[in-house]
Write a protein that holds these residues in place. Sequence first.
Motif, short mmCIF file in Angstrom:
data_model
loop_
_atom_site.label_atom_id
_atom_site.label_comp_id
_atom_site.label_asym_id
_atom_site.label_seq_id
_atom_site.Cartn_x
_atom_site.Cartn_y
_atom_site.Cartn_z
N ALA A 1 -6.71 4.62 5.32
CA ALA A 1 -7.76 3.58 5.39
C ALA A 1 -7.94 2.91 4.03
N ARG A 2 -7.88 3.72 2.98
CA ARG A 2 -8.05 3.17 1.63
C ARG A 2 -6.92 2.19 1.30
N ALA A 3 -5.71 2.54 1.66
CA ALA A 3 -4.59 1.62 1.41
C ALA A 3 -4.76 0.34 2.24
N LEU A 4 -5.19 0.50 3.48
CA LEU A 4 -5.33 -0.68 4.36
C LEU A 4 -6.44 -1.62 3.90
N ALA A 5 -7.40 -1.09 3.17
CA ALA A 5 -8.53 -1.91 2.72
C ALA A 5 -8.09 -3.05 1.81
N MET A 6 -6.90 -2.93 1.23
CA MET A 6 -6.38 -4.00 0.38
C MET A 6 -5.59 -5.04 1.19
N HIS A 7 -5.55 -4.88 2.50
CA HIS A 7 -4.78 -5.78 3.36
C HIS A 7 -3.33 -5.92 2.90
N PRO A 8 -2.65 -4.79 2.77
CA PRO A 8 -1.26 -4.86 2.32
C PRO A 8 -0.37 -5.49 3.38
N ARG A 9 0.73 -6.06 2.94
CA ARG A 9 1.70 -6.60 3.90
C ARG A 9 2.80 -5.58 4.16
N LEU A 10 2.87 -4.57 3.28
CA LEU A 10 3.87 -3.52 3.44
C LEU A 10 3.19 -2.19 3.12
N MET A 11 3.45 -1.19 3.96
CA MET A 11 2.91 0.15 3.70
C MET A 11 4.07 1.12 3.46
N LEU A 12 3.95 1.86 2.36
CA LEU A 12 4.93 2.89 2.03
C LEU A 12 4.29 4.25 2.24
N PHE A 13 4.97 5.11 2.95
CA PHE A 13 4.47 6.46 3.20
C PHE A 13 5.48 7.46 2.65
N ASP A 14 5.06 8.31 1.72
CA ASP A 14 5.98 9.31 1.18
C ASP A 14 5.59 10.70 1.69
N GLU A 15 6.27 11.15 2.69
CA GLU A 15 6.01 12.45 3.32
C GLU A 15 4.52 12.69 3.56
N PRO A 16 3.89 11.78 4.30
CA PRO A 16 2.42 11.84 4.44
C PRO A 16 1.92 13.08 5.17
N THR A 17 2.79 13.78 5.88
CA THR A 17 2.31 14.95 6.62
C THR A 17 2.89 16.27 6.08
N GLY B 1 0.84 -1.19 0.00
CA GLY B 1 0.00 0.00 0.00
C GLY B 1 0.87 1.24 0.00
N MET B 2 0.39 2.30 -0.64
CA MET B 2 1.19 3.52 -0.65
C MET B 2 0.35 4.73 -0.30
N VAL B 3 0.93 5.59 0.51
CA VAL B 3 0.27 6.85 0.91
C VAL B 3 1.19 7.99 0.50
N PHE B 4 0.62 8.95 -0.23
CA PHE B 4 1.41 10.02 -0.82
C PHE B 4 1.26 11.32 -0.03
N GLN B 5 2.10 12.27 -0.35
CA GLN B 5 2.04 13.58 0.28
C GLN B 5 0.68 14.24 0.01
N HIS B 6 0.20 14.10 -1.23
CA HIS B 6 -1.02 14.81 -1.62
C HIS B 6 -2.23 13.90 -1.70
N PHE B 7 -2.40 13.04 -0.70
CA PHE B 7 -3.60 12.23 -0.46
C PHE B 7 -4.06 11.45 -1.69
N ASN B 8 -4.27 12.16 -2.82
CA ASN B 8 -4.70 11.48 -4.06
C ASN B 8 -6.00 10.70 -3.91
N LEU B 9 -6.94 11.21 -3.14
CA LEU B 9 -8.27 10.58 -3.11
C LEU B 9 -9.00 10.90 -4.42
N PHE B 10 -9.96 10.05 -4.76
CA PHE B 10 -10.78 10.34 -5.95
C PHE B 10 -11.79 11.42 -5.54
N PRO B 11 -11.71 12.61 -6.15
CA PRO B 11 -12.52 13.74 -5.66
C PRO B 11 -14.02 13.57 -5.88
N HIS B 12 -14.38 12.79 -6.90
CA HIS B 12 -15.80 12.65 -7.23
C HIS B 12 -16.45 11.49 -6.49
N MET B 13 -15.69 10.84 -5.62
CA MET B 13 -16.24 9.71 -4.87
C MET B 13 -16.31 10.05 -3.39
#
Length: 242
Positions: free
Chosen positions: A150-166, A82-94
Amino acid sequence: MSLVKVRNLNKWFGRLHALKDVNLEVREGEVAVVIGASGSGKSTLLRCLNFLEVPEQGQVIFDGKVIDPRRDDLNLLRREVGMVFQHFNLFPHMSVLENIIEAPVMVKKVPREKAIEEAQALLHKVGLADKVDAYPCQLSGGQQQRVAIARALAMHPRLMLFDEPTSALDPELVGEVLAVMKQLAGEGMTMIVVTHEMGFAREVADRVIFMDEGRIVEEGEPAQVFSRPQKSRTRDFLSRVL
Ligand code: ADP
Ligand code: MG
């Protein structure tokens, strides 16, 4: 047992040698924090780990298996990472809920009802149970980033990558995102985190990795790297950020 291992990774952008012989091993349950100046190759390293960038040389070995980006391995790998980016990247229309169930339903073919149930549990976990029907634009940056986790975790990843999440957050919102990450680390998630939050690194990291000009210059336990850095480049960097 290492969950992910990188061997002699080299990445070029044209003539720019962005990653130079990077070797890295992260064990199951380990939290590795990557620090270093802007442009030192931190994002490129994370992106090579799930082949958002394809390294010209070297290997990525996940769970003992060499990943061949030209083959099916890639889809399997991306489900596990799973990956979490600096700029969230959520789908805006959902809505928040739709953002979270999209991949489980579309990629993993999880039944919609089950995906919804799980999404609700994940939102509860990140403290956003009441935002299930909200749209990203109605949320603060900190809330959006917690949805992204939460979206990344929903895929039950075994590894989480965070790129400057804050890094894109107002200062008062940083803590709520770091708290979720800390909780995740406490639950045993294997994590590689690029961050400038040295307090988080000190407190949560099992290992701190310092990168400079495309190389891993130094790594060790936080107390070691922060209090007794061995390399002058590490000392220079720390003296600027601490
Ligand atoms: P960091 O995340 O540590 O700030 P990056 O991994 O983003 O560093 O970048 C490392 C180097 O590679 C920088 O010099 C950056 O400008 C360059 N770079 C990154 N991505 C690209 C790209 N897609 N095309 C060209 N150069 C890039
Ligand atoms: Mg970066």
